[in-house]
Design a protein around this motif. Structure first.
Motif, PDB file in Angstrom:
ATOM      1  N   LEU A   7      11.395   2.897 -37.224  1.00  0.00           N
ATOM      2  CA  LEU A   7      11.331   1.927 -36.133  1.00  0.00           C
ATOM      3  C   LEU A   7      10.743   0.602 -36.607  1.00  0.00           C
ATOM      4  O   LEU A   7      11.210  -0.483 -36.218  1.00  0.00           O
ATOM      5  N   GLN A   8       9.721   0.671 -37.447  1.00  0.00           N
ATOM      6  CA  GLN A   8       9.109  -0.554 -37.954  1.00  0.00           C
ATOM      7  C   GLN A   8      10.079  -1.358 -38.805  1.00  0.00           C
ATOM      8  O   GLN A   8       9.984  -2.579 -38.879  1.00  0.00           O
ATOM      9  N   ILE A   9      11.032  -0.685 -39.450  1.00  0.00           N
ATOM     10  CA  ILE A   9      12.036  -1.390 -40.258  1.00  0.00           C
ATOM     11  C   ILE A   9      13.201  -1.850 -39.391  1.00  0.00           C
ATOM     12  O   ILE A   9      13.716  -2.963 -39.544  1.00  0.00           O
ATOM     13  N   ALA A  10      13.639  -1.002 -38.457  1.00  0.00           N
ATOM     14  CA  ALA A  10      14.839  -1.291 -37.668  1.00  0.00           C
ATOM     15  C   ALA A  10      14.640  -2.474 -36.724  1.00  0.00           C
ATOM     16  O   ALA A  10      15.524  -3.332 -36.593  1.00  0.00           O
ATOM     17  N   VAL A  11      13.493  -2.536 -36.063  1.00  0.00           N
ATOM     18  CA  VAL A  11      13.269  -3.620 -35.094  1.00  0.00           C
ATOM     19  C   VAL A  11      13.248  -4.988 -35.771  1.00  0.00           C
ATOM     20  O   VAL A  11      13.960  -5.906 -35.335  1.00  0.00           O
ATOM     21  N   PRO A  12      12.466  -5.202 -36.849  1.00  0.00           N
ATOM     22  CA  PRO A  12      12.542  -6.512 -37.523  1.00  0.00           C
ATOM     23  C   PRO A  12      13.923  -6.825 -38.077  1.00  0.00           C
ATOM     24  O   PRO A  12      14.346  -7.983 -38.089  1.00  0.00           O
ATOM     25  N   THR A  13      14.636  -5.768 -38.548  1.00  0.00           N
ATOM     26  CA  THR A  13      15.991  -5.995 -39.054  1.00  0.00           C
ATOM     27  C   THR A  13      16.911  -6.498 -37.953  1.00  0.00           C
ATOM     28  O   THR A  13      17.707  -7.428 -38.154  1.00  0.00           O
ATOM     29  N   LEU A  14      16.815  -5.895 -36.782  1.00  0.00           N
ATOM     30  CA  LEU A  14      17.631  -6.341 -35.645  1.00  0.00           C
ATOM     31  C   LEU A  14      17.303  -7.779 -35.272  1.00  0.00           C
ATOM     32  O   LEU A  14      18.196  -8.598 -35.040  1.00  0.00           O
ATOM     33  N   LEU A  15      16.015  -8.101 -35.217  1.00  0.00           N
ATOM     34  CA  LEU A  15      15.612  -9.470 -34.887  1.00  0.00           C
ATOM     35  C   LEU A  15      16.097 -10.454 -35.948  1.00  0.00           C
ATOM     36  O   LEU A  15      16.545 -11.568 -35.622  1.00  0.00           O
ATOM     37  N   ALA A  16      16.018 -10.049 -37.220  1.00  0.00           N
ATOM     38  CA  ALA A  16      16.480 -10.927 -38.304  1.00  0.00           C
ATOM     39  C   ALA A  16      17.983 -11.159 -38.218  1.00  0.00           C
ATOM     40  O   ALA A  16      18.464 -12.290 -38.408  1.00  0.00           O
ATOM     41  N   LEU A  17      18.746 -10.114 -37.908  1.00  0.00           N
ATOM     42  CA  LEU A  17      20.196 -10.269 -37.767  1.00  0.00           C
ATOM     43  C   LEU A  17      20.545 -11.154 -36.577  1.00  0.00           C
ATOM     44  O   LEU A  17      21.491 -11.953 -36.632  1.00  0.00           O
ATOM     45  N   MET A  18      19.797 -11.018 -35.485  1.00  0.00           N
ATOM     46  CA  MET A  18      20.026 -11.885 -34.336  1.00  0.00           C
ATOM     47  C   MET A  18      19.759 -13.346 -34.689  1.00  0.00           C
ATOM     48  O   MET A  18      20.523 -14.246 -34.312  1.00  0.00           O
ATOM     49  N   ALA A  19      18.668 -13.582 -35.436  1.00  0.00           N
ATOM     50  CA  ALA A  19      18.359 -14.954 -35.856  1.00  0.00           C
ATOM     51  C   ALA A  19      19.431 -15.482 -36.806  1.00  0.00           C
ATOM     52  O   ALA A  19      19.851 -16.643 -36.702  1.00  0.00           O
ATOM     53  N   TRP A  20      19.902 -14.626 -37.720  1.00  0.00           N
ATOM     54  CA  TRP A  20      20.949 -15.047 -38.656  1.00  0.00           C
ATOM     55  C   TRP A  20      22.247 -15.340 -37.915  1.00  0.00           C
ATOM     56  O   TRP A  20      22.955 -16.314 -38.242  1.00  0.00           O
ATOM     57  N   LEU A 193      25.592  -5.039 -31.969  1.00  0.00           N
ATOM     58  CA  LEU A 193      25.751  -4.017 -30.935  1.00  0.00           C
ATOM     59  C   LEU A 193      25.571  -2.622 -31.518  1.00  0.00           C
ATOM     60  O   LEU A 193      24.892  -1.767 -30.924  1.00  0.00           O
ATOM     61  N   LEU A 194      26.160  -2.380 -32.703  1.00  0.00           N
ATOM     62  CA  LEU A 194      26.030  -1.073 -33.340  1.00  0.00           C
ATOM     63  C   LEU A 194      24.582  -0.793 -33.709  1.00  0.00           C
ATOM     64  O   LEU A 194      24.060   0.307 -33.461  1.00  0.00           O
ATOM     65  N   LEU A 195      23.929  -1.806 -34.298  1.00  0.00           N
ATOM     66  CA  LEU A 195      22.523  -1.617 -34.687  1.00  0.00           C
ATOM     67  C   LEU A 195      21.637  -1.415 -33.463  1.00  0.00           C
ATOM     68  O   LEU A 195      20.721  -0.575 -33.477  1.00  0.00           O
ATOM     69  N   ALA A 196      21.912  -2.173 -32.390  1.00  0.00           N
ATOM     70  CA  ALA A 196      21.125  -2.007 -31.168  1.00  0.00           C
ATOM     71  C   ALA A 196      21.324  -0.609 -30.575  1.00  0.00           C
ATOM     72  O   ALA A 196      20.364   0.006 -30.090  1.00  0.00           O
TER      73      ALA A 196
END
Length: 298
Positions: A7-20, A193-196
């Motif tokens: 979870l600690q890895i997935a949440v920042p990854t999702l936020l980073a992809l959204m920013a990208w 969407l898939l990652l979320a």
């Protein structure tokens, strides 16, 4: 532990992809705005070319009409075009300031030819105004003005063709950029969407496991409470009686037979009495702690 790390890895990854994704969308939007600005500038240049050519044509039409009829009304479109053409050339120079040296040179040629054409028209009009009709027609018959107009039309046509090519290029770039934006947006949105969805499923699973662990912890706690309650009950009942009996017997032994006991026996009896007193204090502490916990739980 693994779930928390995931979870600690997935949440920042999702936020980073959204920013990208937002960064890419903004970059593509800026690119499309630049291309749109270039397209509008190309259209404006085409309009300027048409305006300059129309001004020269209106001046020539007014000249020819006046030479044929000597009617001053024909000089009105000539005068209007003459007053307007300087403004049109000024705007054209500004728009071509960022273009190639060749385009700027062609514009200068058109402007020079227009001035020569205007001077030729002025001479013929002046002759007609002075009553020299034949001489004004003879000046027209030299084809000096026609040659100027042919060169102006040719150069303006060349500039217009080049600008049409630029317009087509900009329009193609805009179409390609739009397609790229759509494809990148669709891919990025699908990935997000898939990652979320995966993250949501992971969170739900984490919550379910936490609930199961909490239920198991409650069961273990209930079992320990039951054991503690049994222990407390034992301390309150049989253990209390035994401690009381030991204490009483030790006291009676010292009171009734203390004088007959050897010194070591007397010490043993005292130790038994003190041990019974300490055990009673310990039992009371345990029972008191249990009762306090029950009151807090209630």
């Amino acid at each position: 532990m693994i779930r928390k790390i995931t979870l600690q890895i997935a949440v920042p990854t999702l936020l980073a992809l959204m920013a990208w994704n937002a960064f890419l969308a903004i970059n593509h939007l800026i690119r499309m705005q630049k291309i749109a600005a270039l397209t509008l500038e190309s259209s404006a240049l085409q309009a300027d070319f048409s305006s300059v050519l129309k001004d020269v044509t209106d001046m020539e039409t007014g000249q020819r009409g006046y030479l044929l009829t000597a009617d001053p009304a024909y000089l009105q479109p000539y005068a209007e075009a003459k007053a307007k053409i300087e403004t049109d050339f000024a705007g054209l120079r500004v728009r071509l300031a960022n273009r190639t040296q060749r385009e700027q040179s062609l514009e200068s040629q058109v402007e020079s030819l227009t001035k020569s054409k205007q001077a030729e028209m002025e001479r013929s009009i002046t002759l007609r105004q002075q009553g020299y009709r034949h001489r004004s027609f003879k000046l027209v018959d030299t084809n000096e003005g026609k040659d100027y107009m042919d060169e102006i039309r040719q150069i303006v046509s060349s500039l217009s063709a080049a600008e049409s090519a630029n317009f087509a290029k900009f329009n193609g770039e805009r179409t390609a950029a739009l397609k790229k934006v759509l494809s990148v947006t669709i891919l990025a949105s699908s990935g997000l969407l898939l990652l979320a969805a995966c993250l949501f499923a992971l969170i739900r699973r984490h919550e379910r496991l936490l609930a199961e662990e909490a239920a198991q912890s409650r069961q273990e706690l209930a079992l320990r409470d039951l054991q503690l309650e049994k222990l407390t009950s034992a301390l309150s009942g049989q253990a209390r009686s035994n401690i009381t009996a030991i204490n009483t017997n030790s006291r009676l032994l010292l009171e009734n037979y203390g004088g007959f006991l050897p010194r070591q026996g007397h010490e043993y009896a005292e130790q038994m009495k003190e041990a019974a007193a300490q055990m009673e204090l310990l039992r009371q502490d345990l029972v008191g702690s249990r009762n306090g916990s029950d009151q807090q739980a209630a």
